[in-house]
Design a protein around this motif. Structure first.
Motif, PDB file in Angstrom:
ATOM      1  N   SER A   1      31.541 -36.340 -27.296  1.00 24.14           N
ATOM      2  CA  SER A   1      32.915 -35.863 -27.057  1.00 24.14           C
ATOM      3  C   SER A   1      32.993 -35.023 -25.793  1.00 24.14           C
ATOM      4  CB  SER A   1      33.392 -35.066 -28.272  1.00 24.14           C
ATOM      5  OG  SER A   1      34.680 -34.533 -28.040  1.00 24.14           O
ATOM      6  N   ALA A   2      31.996 -34.166 -25.610  1.00 24.06           N
ATOM      7  CA  ALA A   2      31.983 -33.323 -24.410  1.00 24.06           C
ATOM      8  C   ALA A   2      31.802 -34.162 -23.152  1.00 24.06           C
ATOM      9  CB  ALA A   2      30.859 -32.291 -24.528  1.00 24.06           C
TER      10      ALA A   2
ATOM     11  N   ILE B   1      30.541 -32.233 -19.552  1.00 26.65           N
ATOM     12  CA  ILE B   1      29.131 -32.405 -19.234  1.00 26.65           C
ATOM     13  C   ILE B   1      28.981 -33.725 -18.497  1.00 26.65           C
ATOM     14  CG2 ILE B   1      26.808 -32.735 -20.205  1.00 26.65           C
ATOM     15  CD1 ILE B   1      27.704 -31.103 -22.604  1.00 26.65           C
ATOM     16  N   MET B   2      28.121 -33.729 -17.497  1.00 29.14           N
ATOM     17  CA  MET B   2      27.822 -34.961 -16.767  1.00 29.14           C
ATOM     18  C   MET B   2      26.488 -35.526 -17.264  1.00 29.14           C
ATOM     19  SD  MET B   2      30.357 -35.459 -14.788  1.00 29.14           S
ATOM     20  CE  MET B   2      29.679 -36.722 -13.714  1.00 29.14           C
TER      21      MET B   2
ATOM     22  N   GLU C   1      23.575 -27.344 -24.602  1.00 24.24           N
ATOM     23  CA  GLU C   1      23.028 -26.182 -25.307  1.00 24.24           C
ATOM     24  C   GLU C   1      23.527 -24.884 -24.666  1.00 24.24           C
ATOM     25  OE1 GLU C   1      18.697 -24.103 -26.287  1.00 24.24           O
ATOM     26  OE2 GLU C   1      18.778 -26.068 -25.292  1.00 24.24           O
ATOM     27  N   SER C   2      23.534 -24.859 -23.337  1.00 20.94           N
ATOM     28  CA  SER C   2      23.961 -23.637 -22.656  1.00 20.94           C
ATOM     29  C   SER C   2      25.439 -23.339 -22.861  1.00 20.94           C
ATOM     30  CB  SER C   2      23.652 -23.750 -21.154  1.00 20.94           C
ATOM     31  OG  SER C   2      24.442 -24.785 -20.574  1.00 20.94           O
ATOM     32  N   LYS C   3      26.220 -24.383 -23.096  1.00 27.29           N
ATOM     33  CA  LYS C   3      27.654 -24.194 -23.313  1.00 27.29           C
ATOM     34  C   LYS C   3      28.008 -24.041 -24.786  1.00 27.29           C
ATOM     35  CE  LYS C   3      28.974 -26.620 -19.085  1.00 27.29           C
ATOM     36  NZ  LYS C   3      29.717 -27.750 -18.465  1.00 27.29           N
ATOM     37  N   GLY C   4      26.995 -24.008 -25.656  1.00 26.86           N
ATOM     38  CA  GLY C   4      27.239 -23.790 -27.080  1.00 26.86           C
ATOM     39  C   GLY C   4      27.747 -25.002 -27.821  1.00 26.86           C
TER      40      GLY C   4
ATOM     41  N   GLU D   1      19.323 -28.163 -32.539  1.00 24.67           N
ATOM     42  CA  GLU D   1      19.915 -29.496 -32.380  1.00 24.67           C
ATOM     43  C   GLU D   1      19.536 -30.107 -31.045  1.00 24.67           C
ATOM     44  OE1 GLU D   1      24.039 -29.234 -35.003  1.00 24.67           O
ATOM     45  OE2 GLU D   1      24.004 -28.399 -32.973  1.00 24.67           O
ATOM     46  N   ALA D   2      19.471 -29.268 -30.002  1.00 26.78           N
ATOM     47  CA  ALA D   2      19.090 -29.775 -28.683  1.00 26.78           C
ATOM     48  C   ALA D   2      17.686 -30.351 -28.705  1.00 26.78           C
ATOM     49  CB  ALA D   2      19.191 -28.660 -27.644  1.00 26.78           C
TER      50      ALA D   2
END
Length: 834
Positions: A761-762, A768-769, A781-784, A790-791
């Motif tokens: 979805s992101a 995210i690219m 992961e850095s953006k929560g 999970e990562a």
């Protein structure tokens, strides 16, 4: 008083009842007389009056009188039986000896119930389920599993074009070659059910290894010696065959006698000759055979040939008939060892020949007494290849293709979703799921029949043809869904072995084209029909008096059978089968029993009429015969589906799949009958039969798209359903194996589906690219978007999926013939002669 319309329907119902329940002629006469009298008295008009005698009353009483007269044997004989007997005696072609032996070989069982139109459900329900002894289960889970884990399919197919010597030795030492040989003679003595599952599991790992194990446990010297050999032959050969000290092959097919074994040109002549330094009675035989599996490595050659005895030394006449011999391949004059190359497969297959090779009479299977009895021996044993081995391979191929393809369709993503969720992929996945479920049902039921001592001649031919054809479709569906991953061969390609082997199953043990059009129905209509074979034999009996008596009895019953089918088919098709017979305790399967009963009525009617109207010409009308073979196949498959669902304990999660498969089977049954009647060779009969079979002019519908989606979504999930319908094939989640890596990736994808959806979805939103230059999982992961845990799991999943969908590639010169094992064509079966 009764209104006229009701009176008409009461009379019609009485007529149906008399026909359906095969009432005697006296009952018909009484019913017609009573109905005529009732009409004369005015019961249908509401007013009772003295009897009137219009033309229809005279016709009714005349018909009742004729029926009554026919209850007397002399009248019935002179008016019906004798003219029919004379006409058939002139019309029917003479049955050849080989045809007679083929018809008499084996047994009838459930196939006869389907031809009867009124099946006895107990004959199906009393068959045992898929059960193994503790010893058989231990062998399947132990040595068979170990063999599968030892096999390197790429090495076998590409590098060696053969099994490695350690695999040959393991197969021999563990007793795989002696599964059908009794324990008394040193074999494992396994049931046909166990043999079927073992062969299927090996085939699911390596098609070549499966064939190598299959052949000694199918039609060949082992079974023939066990059943027909002399005591000396049994004591000498069977222990050696069971231990793998002898590797057998069986040579039947020649350049001019493929499916037509009666045209065999291989000839042996009974004569005196020298063997081991002394004069002995024997045979001088010349042969030329091809397509003989295991021949290049065999130490023992089973050979079929025509035997002539010009001096009548055996006391069986000059033309003795087809005979089977056992010849050590090292015997002088035996030419053997060269190889065919069937569709890139590695199992040994090749020609054998010999010219004026002298063998002692003791080398005939069964000794001198067995001379000329080869054809009945072959027909008796043919059920192994047709009923057990090839259906086992086909079912295992479909099940393994389903397991691997569902995993691949879940891990492979396009347009942001698993390709298995795309409607275009759902269609072949649904067909693959139905095929795996149905073939395993048919495999299990047929193996149970053979385990009970049956030799189902018609069913064995039917199942061989149907299972290998459906295997073809299953493999095509798997290849279509895998795309480029499936067509590029290499060490990690788990489809190519089965795909390359597929045409062989369709060709061997009776080519499918001829099996469908000449054997299943053309022979089945005679062999499994309740009266036809008796009538044919009676008509062709040289003792006309005795023959006519047998014919008359069968013919009278045949007339009742025909009337019963006409009215029974019409009634059940008009009422959609709601009044058809079913077991009292059927439960969820009751309506399917009724539809099966309805189908058997229609089939029995059309089959009987085809046999009666076409007679010996049925062989010429092979399109009609093939379509009726398709119809019979679907009735058998539906029977097996019902049996399987009941034996599996009415599993709730299986119900949508069972009903999907049953619906598809009935739809194909209707389509086959429709095709047969559309171009029925007798023009007037086709439309009449169509009105009885399809009174409302339409056929059953195929399963809906919604039904297909339901079963596909179910098998795209790990769980009991997927495990149950793919049981008893090689399964692993060990990433050392290509299929284990795929399974591990599949389980990981499903376990991390929620995190994957958030990540996708992101990416779609542009948050995210994702490309080869970015760490998109780290960004998420850095953006929560995902947690650190999970990562980590998503990285592992990504790696597993990338490896699972990867395609093999090689250095440019690695695929040249010179890159293969230099001794691949010269390897020998070293331990066989030890």
């Amino acid at each position: 008083m009764l209104p006229g319309l009701l009176m008409f329907f009461i009379g019609l119902a009485g007529l149906f009842a008399l026909a359906m329940y095969r009432a005697p002629l006296i009952a018909w006469a009484a019913a017609v007389a009573g109905y005529t009298l009732a009409l004369q008295l005015g019961l249908g008009e509401g007013t009772l009056h003295p009897p009137v005698f219009p033309w229809w009353a005279w016709a009714g009483w005349a018909f009742a009188g004729l029926l009554f007269a026919l209850t007397f044997d002399p009248v019935r004989r002179s008016l019906i039986a004798e003219p029919a007997y004379k006409a058939l005696r002139r019309a029917l072609p003479k049955i050849s000896e080989t045809e007679r032996e083929a018809l008499e070989a084996g047994t009838t069982g459930w196939d006869a119930e389907l031809f009867s139109g009124t099946p006895d459900w107990d004959r199906l329900r009393d068959l045992p389920g898929v059960t193994l002894t503790a010893e058989e289960r231990a062998f399947l889970d132990g040595p068979t599993e170990e063999l599968c884990r030892r096999i390197d399919d790429w090495q076998i197919r590409r590098e060696l074009c053969d099994l490695p010597e350690d695999i040959w030795r393991f197969i021999a030492e563990q007793g795989f070659f002696g599964m059908l040989i009794s324990k008394e003679h040193g074999g494992l003595g396994f049931s046909p059910q166990a043999q079927s599952l073992v062969i299927g599991k090996i085939s699911s790992r390596s098609a070549d290894a499966g064939v190598i194990v299959m052949v000694p446990n199918s039609l060949g010297p082992g079974e023939l010696v066990e059943k027909f050999g002399t005591d000396e032959q049994k004591s000498h050969y069977l222990p050696r065959l069971a231990r793998g000290e002898e590797l057998p092959c069986f040579a039947l097919t020649g350049p001019f006698s493929g499916s037509d074994a009666a045209a065999m040109r291989d000839v042996g002549v009974v004569t005196m000759g020298e063997h081991e330094g002394r004069e002995t009675l024997g045979i001088r035989v010349t042969w030329n055979k091809r397509y003989i599996t295991l021949a290049p490595k065999a130490t023992l050659l089973g050979l079929a040939f025509r035997l002539e005895d010009p001096e009548n030394l055996l006391g069986k006449g000059t033309d003795v008939g087809i005979t089977l011999g056992l010849i050590p391949t090292r015997h002088p004059g035996v030419e053997i060892g060269r190889r065919h190359a069937p569709t890139g497969c590695a199992f040994p297959n090749g020609p054998t020949s010999g010219k004026d090779v002298f063998i002692p009479i003791d080398w005939v299977i069964g000794g001198a007494e067995g001379a000329g009895r080869g054809w009945p021996m072959l027909m008796s044993c043919l059920a192994a290849g047709r009923s057990i081995s090839l259906p086992a391979v086909s079912a295992a191929a479909a099940k393994s293709m389903l397991r691997h393809t569902t995993a691949y369709a879940r891990v492979r993503r396009q347009f942001g979703l698993p390709i298995g969720y795309m409607e275009g992929i759902e269609a072949p996945l649904a067909e693959l799921t139905e095929t795996a479920y149905t073939l395993e049902a048919a495999r299990g039921v047929t193996a149970a029949m053979v385990s009970q001592g049956q030799k189902p001649a018609v069913i064995s031919a039917l199942l061989k043809y149907a299972s290998t054809e459906r295997m073809r479709k299953a493999l095509e569906a798997a290849m279509d869904i895998h795309g480029g991953r499936g067509i590029c061969d290499g060490p990690t390609n788990y489809l190519q072995s089965a795909y390359q082997m597929m045409p062989i199953g369709i060709t061997v043990e009776g080519a499918n084209i001829l099996t469908r059009t000449l054997i299943v129905f053309a022979q089945g209509s005679i062999r499994a029909h309740p009266y036809l074979l008796t009538e044919i034999e009676a008509v062709q009996d040289d003792d006309r008096k005795a023959g006519f008596r047998r014919f008359e009895t069968a013919f009278n019953r045949h007339i009742s059978f025909m009337l019963s089918n006409v009215f029974g088919a019409a009634f059940h098709n008009v009422t959609f089968g709601v009044f058809a017979d079913s077991p009292e305790d059927a439960g969820l399967t009751k309506r399917w029993y009724r539809q099966l009963a309805r189908g058997t009525r229609s089939f029995a009617l059309v089959a009987d009429m085809a046999a009666a109207l076409l007679g010996g010409g049925l062989k010429k009308h092979q399109r009609t015969s093939g379509r009726l073979a398709d119809a019979l196949t679907e009735l058998y498959m539906l029977s097996c589906l019902i049996k399987r669902y009941e034996e599996d304990g009415y599993q709730p999660e299986d119900l949508p799949l069972f009903e999907y498969a049953a619906t598809a089977s009935l739809q194909r049954f209707d389509a086959a009958l429709d095709a047969a009647l559309s171009d029925f060779p007798v023009p007037i009969a086709g439309p009449i039969l169509r009105q009885l079979v399809f009174p409302f002019g339409f056929r059953r519908r195929a399963p809906s798209d919604a039904d297909a989606k339901e079963i596909v979504r179910a098998v795209l999930q790990p769980g009991r359903l997927r495990d149950r319908i793919t049981a008893n094939v090689f399964q692993t989640d060990d990433p050392v194996y290509p299929t284990g890596l795929l399974e591990k990736a599949f389980l990981s994808v499903v376990a991390n589906e929620a995190a994957e959806r958030r990540l996708e979805s992101a990416i779609r939103k542009g948050e995210i690219m994702r490309n080869y230059e970015t760490d998109w999982i780290g960004d998420a992961e850095s953006k929560g978007i995902v947690t650190p845990d999970e990562a980590g799991r998503l990285r592992e999943t990504e790696d597993l999926v990338a490896r699972a969908i990867a395609v093999d590639h090689f250095e440019a010169d690695a695929l040249s013939p010179a890159a293969r094992h230099p001794d691949s064509q010269n390897s020998t079966h070293q331990y066989a002669a030890e």
